[in-house]
Design an enzyme around this catalytic site. Sequence first.
Site, PDB file in Angstrom:
ATOM      1  CB  THR A  75      11.709  -0.213   2.945  1.00 18.34           C
ATOM      2  OG1 THR A  75      10.674  -0.249   1.951  1.00 18.34           O
ATOM      3  CG2 THR A  75      11.908  -1.594   3.531  1.00 18.34           C
TER       4      THR A  75
ATOM      5  CG  ASN B  99       0.419   1.040  -0.269  1.00 19.25           C
ATOM      6  OD1 ASN B  99       0.135   0.960   0.924  1.00 19.25           O
ATOM      7  ND2 ASN B  99       0.767  -0.012  -0.975  1.00 19.25           N
TER       8      ASN B  99
ATOM      9  CD  GLN C 113       1.521   5.997  -1.952  1.00 21.54           C
ATOM     10  OE1 GLN C 113       1.224   6.926  -2.709  1.00 21.54           O
ATOM     11  NE2 GLN C 113       2.211   4.952  -2.364  1.00 21.54           N
TER      12      GLN C 113
ATOM     13  CB  SER D 287       9.735   7.199   0.079  1.00 16.98           C
ATOM     14  OG  SER D 287      10.533   6.636  -0.927  1.00 16.98           O
TER      15      SER D 287
ATOM     16  CG  HIS E 153      10.434   5.865  -5.089  1.00 20.33           C
ATOM     17  ND1 HIS E 153       9.483   5.043  -5.660  1.00 20.33           N
ATOM     18  CD2 HIS E 153      10.715   5.319  -3.895  1.00 20.33           C
ATOM     19  CE1 HIS E 153       9.235   4.037  -4.839  1.00 20.33           C
ATOM     20  NE2 HIS E 153       9.962   4.183  -3.762  1.00 20.33           N
TER      21      HIS E 153
ATOM     22  CB  THR F  45      29.065   8.355   2.988  1.00 17.39           C
ATOM     23  OG1 THR F  45      30.259   7.980   3.666  1.00 17.39           O
ATOM     24  CG2 THR F  45      29.294   9.621   2.184  1.00 17.39           C
TER      25      THR F  45
ATOM     26  CB  CYS G  60       5.077  -4.897  -2.725  1.00 18.15           C
ATOM     27  SG  CYS G  60       5.388  -3.151  -2.714  1.00 18.15           S
TER      28      CYS G  60
HETATM   29  C1  LIG Z   1       6.293   2.884  -1.412  1.00 20.84           C
HETATM   30  C2  LIG Z   1       5.847   2.729  -0.017  1.00 20.84           C
HETATM   31  C3  LIG Z   1       6.710   2.280   0.985  1.00 20.84           C
HETATM   32  C4  LIG Z   1       8.128   1.859   0.693  1.00 20.84           C
HETATM   33  O1  LIG Z   1       8.899   2.961   0.346  1.00 20.84           O
HETATM   34  P1  LIG Z   1      10.377   2.813  -0.291  1.00 20.84           P
HETATM   35  O2  LIG Z   1      10.941   4.173  -0.206  1.00 20.84           O
HETATM   36  O3  LIG Z   1      10.145   2.352  -1.696  1.00 20.84           O
HETATM   37  O4  LIG Z   1      11.114   1.826   0.533  1.00 20.84           O
HETATM   38  C5  LIG Z   1       6.235   2.215   2.266  1.00 20.84           C
HETATM   39  N1  LIG Z   1       4.981   2.576   2.568  1.00 20.84           N
HETATM   40  C6  LIG Z   1       4.114   3.013   1.637  1.00 20.84           C
HETATM   41  C7  LIG Z   1       2.748   3.423   2.030  1.00 20.84           C
HETATM   42  C8  LIG Z   1       4.515   3.113   0.320  1.00 20.84           C
HETATM   43  O5  LIG Z   1       3.655   3.544  -0.601  1.00 20.84           O
END
Ligand SMILES: *Cc1c(COP(=O)(O)O)cnc(C)c1O
Length: 405
Positions: A74, A153, A181, A201, A203, A242, A328
């Site tokens: 994000t 996603n 993704q 990202s 996670h 940081t 979301c």
């Molecule tokens: C999860 C997701 C995001 C947001 O990622 P975060 O690291 O949770 O802010 C943006 N774009 C897609 C396609 C996602 O699956």
Amino acid sequence: MKLPVYMDYQATTPVDPRVLDAMLPFFREEFGNAASRSHPFGWKAEEAVEKARAQIAALIGASPKEIVFTSGSTEAINLALKGVAEMYAERGKHLITSEAEHKAVLDTCKRLEKLGYEVTYVAPDRTGRVSREQVAGALRPDTILVALIWANNEVGTLNPIREIGELCHQKGVLFFTDGTQAVGKIPVDVEADHVDLLCLSGHKIYGPKGIGCLYVRRKSPRVRLVAQMDGGGHERGMRSGTLNVPGIVGLGKACEICQQEMASETRRSKELRSRFKERVLSELDFVAFNGNKEHHLPGNLNLSFSFVEGESLIMGISDVAVSSGSACTSASLEPSHVLRSMGVGDDLAHSSIRFGFGRFTTPEEVDWAADQVIAAVKRLRAMSPLYEMAQEGIDIASVNWQAGH
Ligand SMILES: *Cc1c(COP(=O)(O)O)cnc(C)c1O
């Protein structure tokens, strides 16, 4: 088998134990600030950050200097879109994106519109895909950026990123792709794919939450950005603050594992997905597939179960963790904007469920989850007069509901 079964891998993924092991020393003895130049605590932290930068860059075919750490996708999306819009405003104020983007892109675009930029939202086809021709048709002399999701996603559809990237480079327009993704799941090469900016990202790829990065191309063309976070000038002035050293180490390790295991993992998730799909389809009729069978993220499956409300189905399979529509937006009961943009009717959109098959999914879990879904759908349909009519061959869409009034 442990319950509940996790099948929401597009919402987030568990941290791989190997990732956690790599991170732990950086919470304990190696706690230095990577910006501290005057002692070994700082040097070790910096060394770890640079190693991670190289691991991430290797996965996407970039150079380590092109990686800017952020708190996740994000933030990286905000930095890319707002940073480019501000930097290149003199050149033009037009952007192109699609209706099937993640909210982080759509809402950032809305913000830019309020600030006086113009955004063209291209509609994907029925499978969720945007074509090179559509983007070419939307380009204008004042277009500065094209922003498109790589792997959706919700439905897992893959956009033709290489073709569109090539078009953008030919036309001298910057190209951003939301790779959240896609990275780690399918081959990504920012050079061959003509990508100028890309977010990823931790996670979503078995790394920690709260860490991600933006790839920013340094040559042909050199992309410039206006920082959106002011401060100490970290990350070559593009993102102050940081560095989250343990998170960065975890993201680097997560990328390394994805690169090493991509081929085998792709095979495995595809097998699990087919196993699930075949089992469900052999027992249930009126199930629609949402997405693109040819250009499809390996671990994703989005199905609509006609005559069943997605929310009721989710409650009916309480020991299977899945989501309906987008995680979301599912707080609101609006049908998913992605399915809507693909032209899926509200009824089918409301009955859609996203299943995810990931690194820790087992065949036993898949069979069990499929049986839960089959039983719940049958139970819910048993109460549906519409389903009964459909089985008798009555075309529901043609029924004149006003008859008798
Ligand atoms: C999860 C997701 C995001 C947001 O990622 P975060 O690291 O949770 O802010 C943006 N774009 C897609 C396609 C996602 O699956």
